[in-house]
Motif scaffolding. Structure first.
Motif, PDB file in Angstrom:
ATOM      1  N   TRP A 285       0.829  -1.202   0.000  1.00  0.00           N
ATOM      2  CA  TRP A 285       0.000   0.000   0.000  1.00  0.00           C
ATOM      3  C   TRP A 285       0.868   1.259   0.000  1.00  0.00           C
ATOM      4  O   TRP A 285       1.910   1.307   0.658  1.00  0.00           O
ATOM      5  CB  TRP A 285      -0.901   0.018   1.230  1.00  0.00           C
ATOM      6  N   PHE A 286       0.401   2.275  -0.731  1.00  0.00           N
ATOM      7  CA  PHE A 286       1.117   3.535  -0.829  1.00  0.00           C
ATOM      8  C   PHE A 286       0.146   4.692  -0.584  1.00  0.00           C
ATOM      9  O   PHE A 286      -0.989   4.680  -1.075  1.00  0.00           O
ATOM     10  CB  PHE A 286       1.775   3.688  -2.205  1.00  0.00           C
ATOM     11  N   LYS A 287       0.631   5.677   0.196  1.00  0.00           N
ATOM     12  CA  LYS A 287      -0.113   6.907   0.465  1.00  0.00           C
ATOM     13  C   LYS A 287       0.716   8.054  -0.070  1.00  0.00           C
ATOM     14  O   LYS A 287       1.809   8.321   0.436  1.00  0.00           O
ATOM     15  CB  LYS A 287      -0.368   7.058   1.958  1.00  0.00           C
ATOM     16  N   GLU A 288       0.164   8.703  -1.126  1.00  0.00           N
ATOM     17  CA  GLU A 288       0.906   9.766  -1.781  1.00  0.00           C
ATOM     18  C   GLU A 288       2.333   9.319  -2.126  1.00  0.00           C
ATOM     19  O   GLU A 288       3.321   9.952  -1.804  1.00  0.00           O
ATOM     20  CB  GLU A 288       0.936  11.014  -0.892  1.00  0.00           C
ATOM     21  N   TYR A 311      -4.709   7.008  -2.056  1.00  0.00           N
ATOM     22  CA  TYR A 311      -4.139   5.699  -1.762  1.00  0.00           C
ATOM     23  C   TYR A 311      -4.134   4.853  -3.036  1.00  0.00           C
ATOM     24  O   TYR A 311      -5.030   4.966  -3.883  1.00  0.00           O
ATOM     25  CB  TYR A 311      -4.953   4.978  -0.686  1.00  0.00           C
ATOM     26  N   LYS A 312      -3.127   3.991  -3.150  1.00  0.00           N
ATOM     27  CA  LYS A 312      -3.080   3.012  -4.230  1.00  0.00           C
ATOM     28  C   LYS A 312      -2.336   1.782  -3.721  1.00  0.00           C
ATOM     29  O   LYS A 312      -1.591   1.842  -2.740  1.00  0.00           O
ATOM     30  CB  LYS A 312      -2.417   3.566  -5.485  1.00  0.00           C
ATOM     31  N   CYS A 313      -2.567   0.655  -4.403  1.00  0.00           N
ATOM     32  CA  CYS A 313      -1.886  -0.576  -4.017  1.00  0.00           C
ATOM     33  C   CYS A 313      -1.112  -1.133  -5.202  1.00  0.00           C
ATOM     34  O   CYS A 313      -1.436  -0.852  -6.357  1.00  0.00           O
ATOM     35  CB  CYS A 313      -2.876  -1.620  -3.478  1.00  0.00           C
ATOM     36  N   LYS A 314      -0.093  -1.912  -4.895  1.00  0.00           N
ATOM     37  CA  LYS A 314       0.724  -2.576  -5.916  1.00  0.00           C
ATOM     38  C   LYS A 314       0.598  -4.074  -5.740  1.00  0.00           C
ATOM     39  O   LYS A 314       0.775  -4.607  -4.641  1.00  0.00           O
ATOM     40  CB  LYS A 314       2.187  -2.156  -5.801  1.00  0.00           C
ATOM     41  N   SER A 315       0.271  -4.764  -6.830  1.00  0.00           N
ATOM     42  CA  SER A 315       0.148  -6.218  -6.831  1.00  0.00           C
ATOM     43  C   SER A 315       1.338  -6.803  -7.586  1.00  0.00           C
ATOM     44  O   SER A 315       1.600  -6.417  -8.728  1.00  0.00           O
ATOM     45  CB  SER A 315      -1.173  -6.630  -7.492  1.00  0.00           C
ATOM     46  N   ARG A 316       2.029  -7.766  -6.957  1.00  0.00           N
ATOM     47  CA  ARG A 316       3.267  -8.277  -7.546  1.00  0.00           C
ATOM     48  C   ARG A 316       3.389  -9.778  -7.324  1.00  0.00           C
ATOM     49  O   ARG A 316       3.167 -10.277  -6.213  1.00  0.00           O
ATOM     50  CB  ARG A 316       4.471  -7.553  -6.924  1.00  0.00           C
TER      51      ARG A 316
END
Length: 497
Positions: A285-288, A311-316
């Motif tokens: 998870w990333f905030k700004e 907010y955005k998320c990264k799927s790996r």
């Protein structure tokens, strides 16, 4: 029983034939020899014939081995012969005959009585059909017939060896998206019937894949090709157990969902990162653009407006990675920090008013404002601004769908003096400096009024006609500089006589 026959041919040669009955085959050995006693030129023929014959008695099977599919029907074709003069009275099939024992009648066995059908007759045909075969039906089957004479019995040994098989799908454990994959429909023995294979994915037939090949080729496999594959034979009800085809691929369709959809300050909020990937992806998870947490779900308890960010998320996974689109966490809250501000200097002439403005911090923004005067229960105004025309302490209330809050009260004072009304606004808190400035302005104004009045009196005394000394002065034409040099001269009192 052994028999030797001598046959003479026109070419001055003879054939010595020896027949040996092995109860299952006829062995023919032929030796061709020249009558001139030339060196022998042997020609040996070994002929295996799946017949059982002896002096006119015999049973011939069309196949000595049958591989049948589980739950299918099997036809065992055969013919039989017997010498002239005999009448056949009883025909039947048996299984696994034991030498020296009377073979049992197969149709009398409860396991076969409903599944065995005799298709032959009592003259020559001895064909049967066995339906719904299972692996318990794997035996040696023989035909037996009995005539009307004591020596007229015959058992066709060996008979038909029946093997029952099922189908199994052989598939790789996993395949990567874009590669080719081959699936095989296997059986434990070679099926006797010519088989046309049918393939199923998730119990739905793949109609475009019907052929005599027992293999299914998937080219440039996609993730939609993943599923449970099984196979069958056309015309048969049996379907093989399913094999799972696992297609691996990088993350796709990465998105963030928020629950609840409307977030009020103080609530607990859950953000969920969803992605389509195989194997399952690791979530960050990333905030700004700053890393916050790991994991598919980071619940926030007692959320505040400070969490209102993108907010955005990264799927790996091992095949690649992908980011979701950014979502804004919109935290709503009731009005707070409600205050009243003044529009203008606060100094007005009689008949004017001073405007009070109500401001607040809220989400969504407050749209409803009410104005109150202390010690009064009902509102004296509405809207974000209010015009005060009278003395008193006033405050406002800001409202949105989540609640309301009132401001601190401010004091409005109306002073009467010099033919004018002066309204002084004194804030109860945080306005001391403004109050002092306003007081100074008022004092200056009053002093100026007094100064002007004093000057008027002084001019009047100077222009009094009773004073002979300055009667000739024209004050109207006197410049201000000259006027400023004049001093007041009062008459000298008379001297005492």
């Amino acid at each position: 029983m052994k028999s030797i026959f001598l046959v003479k041919y026109p070419s001055h040669s003879f054939i010595s034939i020896m027949l040996e009955c092995c109860n299952c085959c006829v062995v023919v050995v032929a030796m061709v020899m020249s009558v001139r006693m030339a060196p022998p030129l042997p020609v040996i023929f070994l002929l295996m014939i799946h017949n059982v014959f002896s002096e006119g008695w015999g049973v011939s099977y069309s196949s000595s081995h049958i591989c049948a599919l589980k739950t299918s029907s099997v036809i065992m074709s055969c013919t039989y012969t017997y010498p002239t003069g005999y009448k056949i009275e009883k025909v039947f099939w048996t299984k696994n005959p034991i030498k020296g024992e009377n073979p049992p009648v197969l149709s009398d066995d409860p396991e076969y009585s409903q599944r065995l059908q005799y298709l032959g007759d009592k003259q020559q045909n001895c064909t049967i059909r066995l339906s719904h075969v299972t692996q318990n039906d794997q035996h040696m089957y023989c035909f037996r017939f009995i005539s009307d004479k004591p020596d007229g019995k015959w058992l066709g040994e060996p008979g038909v060896n029946l093997t029952v098989t099922d189908l199994q799908v052989e598939a790789p454990e996993r395949v990567t998206e874009g590669h080719n994959v081959r699936l095989t429909c296997k059986s434990s023995c070679a099926l006797t019937d010519r088989a046309t294979f049918i393939w199923y994915r998730n119990s739905q037939p793949l109609t475009e894949r019907r052929d005599r090949n027992n293999q299914l080729l998937l080219q440039s496999v996609r993730r939609e090709d993943a599923g449970r594959y099984s196979c069958a034979l056309h015309g048969h009800t049996y379907i093989s157990p399913a094999a799972q085809l696992n297609v691996t691929y990088p993350p796709k369709n990465v998105s963030v969902s928020i629950s609840p959809s409307v977030i009020v300050e103080g609530d607990s909020v859950t953000l969920i990162c969803s992605s389509d990937s195989n194997p399952p992806a690791e979530i960050s998870w990333f905030k700004e653009r700053m890393f916050v947490e790991s994991g598919r779900i980071y619940s926030i308890s007692k959320i505040s407006s400070d969490h209102s960010e993108e907010y955005k998320c990264k799927s790996r996974n091992k095949h690649g990675e992908k980011y979701s689109a950014g979502v804004n966490l919109n935290v709503t809250y009731p009005p707070r920090n409600v205050s009243v501000s003044i529009n203008g200097s606060g100094v007005i002439v009689e008949g004017d008013s001073v405007t009070l403005i109500c401001s607040s911090d809220s989400n969504p923004p407050a749209l409803n404002f009410s104005w109150f005067k202390e010690n009064q229960s009902s509102a004296v105004g509405s809207g974000q601004s209010f015009s005060a025309l009278q003395s008193g302490r006033f405050y406002c209330e800001a409202h949105n769908q989540h609640g309301s809050q009132r401001s601190e009260a401010v004091t409005v004072t109306v002073h009467h003096g010099a033919g004018r009304n002066v309204i002084v606004i004194a804030a109860t808190s945080g306005g001391l400096f403004i109050t002092i400035i306003i007081i100074i302005i008022i004092i200056w104004f009053i002093m100026k009024q007094r100064c002007v009045k004093t000057e008027d009196n002084r001019v009047k005394q100077i222009s009094d006609p009773g004073e002979d000394t300055y009667t000739a002065l024209e004050l109207k034409s006197t410049t201000s500089d000259l006027y400023d040099t004049l001093t007041t001269v009062r008459p000298r009192p008379p001297e005492d006589s």
